[in-house]
Design an enzyme around this catalytic site. Structure first.
Site, short mmCIF file in Angstrom:
data_model
loop_
_atom_site.label_atom_id
_atom_site.label_comp_id
_atom_site.label_asym_id
_atom_site.label_seq_id
_atom_site.Cartn_x
_atom_site.Cartn_y
_atom_site.Cartn_z
N ASP A 1 0.82 -1.21 0.00
CA ASP A 1 0.00 0.00 0.00
C ASP A 1 0.85 1.26 0.00
OD1 ASP A 1 -2.41 1.59 0.33
OD2 ASP A 1 -1.69 1.94 2.37
N LEU B 1 -6.25 5.85 1.37
CA LEU B 1 -6.25 7.24 0.88
C LEU B 1 -5.07 7.52 -0.04
CD1 LEU B 1 -7.22 9.14 4.14
CD2 LEU B 1 -8.59 8.97 2.06
N ARG B 2 -4.08 6.62 -0.01
CA ARG B 2 -2.93 6.82 -0.89
C ARG B 2 -3.33 6.67 -2.35
NH1 ARG B 2 -0.43 3.97 3.35
NH2 ARG B 2 0.85 5.40 4.57
N ALA B 3 -4.44 6.03 -2.60
CA ALA B 3 -4.89 5.82 -3.98
C ALA B 3 -5.08 7.15 -4.69
CB ALA B 3 -6.17 5.00 -3.99
#
Ligand SMILES: [Zn+2]
Length: 430
Positions: A263, A344-346
């Site tokens: 991730d 939220l890194r997406a």
């Protein structure tokens, strides 16, 4: 493809200035068009052009000194684009190259050396920069640098970024640093900085990241996320800057990455072997040529390499002005929602990559094409196949339990068949 038998003129080998410099010589197709404003076009054109042969020499030099030119890499458009995006905008949060052995992952990463933009390199072992003082005052730098700053001396110099490679057998001690043995010989206690501190403002390349020990991977990812890290050894402690772009590779055949580690990589690039036989032949030719005469192969791409480096720098300079229109952002968020991605890194990665992609084309606004190009690299492998499978397995197990229980109740006196039809089993109080 119209071939021109004309030999490259010697004047062409002169200085290549900024991309928008003059020189107009449309009659020579081998001439580099200095008006290119799209990095992608430049890469595609340089990569796809016919490979001129080289003179084979038995001992022309060590290939490592002349890394394989990025522009000579055959195929793999997504890998190349992803790597360039990470150079243009470090905020994408690093890159993970996923694929089997021998597909050119390491060659591609090392070939970035000639394209690296200029960054501020601190003169100090703690990595202090002027920016730190601007953002956090003089307390944000070490006492030495605070004094230097007061005297008006420079804390850093503008130099090309470096590619720092983490050795496969790196120990935690090497990675974060530790007691300086050389100083210890003289009965002095001093900390020595580790690879993570050396990588500050540069690229950190971690090959086979899935084979590293957990403690090393955790240290790298924490340092990358925080941009700094602290080492404590006995009475000594030091905090070092570690603002690097992380590039990792992994071969899924050799073990998986923990999902929480996966991730934390921004872009995920799938690197497959070349499927096209012609491309494979071309790759073979170029590799052999480079092994035999690396200097000459490098020089074949030298002009375009300089252009590409200038374009990357120009895109970096343009990046702060590149905006993300609301409609594009909305579509991006809808996309993430529809894929049920939790992290939220997406969106951080996807939007920052889209901004870099726009900047590479010389645009100040992100459009849907930017998003379309970068979305797969930013979002794939984020749905956590592990968790999905985990939940499916759990559901299966749950069904098994219920089924087994049903069977048991079938054997025992059949009080209830399937659903107890509204039998009030609740303990009625009173
Ligand atoms: Zn300092």
């Amino acid at each position: 493809m119209a071939k021109d038998s004309e030999e490259p003129k010697s004047e062409q080998a002169g200085e290549v200035g900024l991309p928008n410099a003059h020189t107009t010589a449309p009659d020579s197709p081998s001439e580099i068009d200095p008006s290119i404003r799209s990095l992608k076009d430049l890469i595609d054109r340089a990569t796809g052009r016919d490979f001129a042969g080289v003179e084979y020499e038995s001992d022309a030099g060590i290939a490592e000194v002349w890394p394989f030119p990025f522009l000579a890499l055959v195929g793999q458009p997504e890998m190349k684009l992803g790597l360039l995006i990470s150079l243009i905008n470090p905020a994408v949060g690093g890159v993970l190259l996923v694929g089997p052995r021998g597909t050119g992952k390491t060659t591609a990463v090392r070939s970035l050396i000639d394209l690296l933009p200029a960054v501020w390199h601190s003169h100090c072992r703690y990595g202090c920069l002027h920016d730190d003082i601007e953002n956090g005052g003089v307390d944000a730098v070490c006492p030495n640098c605070a004094e230097k700053y007061a005297r008006g001396e420079p804390l850093a110099a503008l130099e090309p970024a470096r590619l720092v490679e983490l050795p496969l057998n790196a120990r935690l001690e090497d990675v974060v640093g530790g007691i300086d043995e050389r100083a210890a010989v003289h009965n002095r206690m001093r900390l020595r900085r580790g690879i993570l501190a050396f990588a500050d403002r540069n690229l950190l390349y971690v090959d086979e990241v899935n084979l590293l020990s957990d403690e090393v991977v955790d240290a790298i990812l924490d340092a990358a996320a925080q941009g700094r890290y602290t080492v404590r050894r006995g009475p000594l402690a030091a905090t070092y800057h570690s603002r690097f772009t992380l590039i990792g590779t992994m071969n899924p055949e050799e073990g998986n990455l923990r999902p929480q580690i996966l991730d934390r990589f921004g872009l995920r690039l799938l690197v497959r072997g070349l499927a096209d036989s012609n491309q494979r032949m071309e790759a073979y030719k170029r590799t052999q040529a480079h092994l035999s005469n690396p200097r000459q192969v490098t020089s074949l791409y030298a002009d375009e390499t300089i252009l590409a480096r200038d374009e990357i720098q120009a895109a970096r300079d343009l990046l702060p002005q590149v905006s993300l229109p609301k409609t594009v952002a909305k579509n991006g968020l809808e996309l993430i929602k529809s894929f049920d991605i939790a992290s939220l890194r997406a969106e951080i990665t996807m939007f920052e990559a889209a901004r870099a992609h726009a900047a590479a084309a010389g645009r100040k606004r992100v459009n849907m094409d930017d998003l379309r190009t970068v979305a797969p690299m930013a979002l794939r492998l984020r749905r956590s196949p592990f968790m999905t499978k985990y939940f499916v397995d759990q559901e299966g197990e749950e069904e098994e339990i219920i089924h087994a229980l049903d069977k048991l109740s079938e054997k025992s006196p059949p009080k209830t068949k399937k659903k107890p039809a509204k039998t009030k089993k609740k303990k009625s109080s009173g």
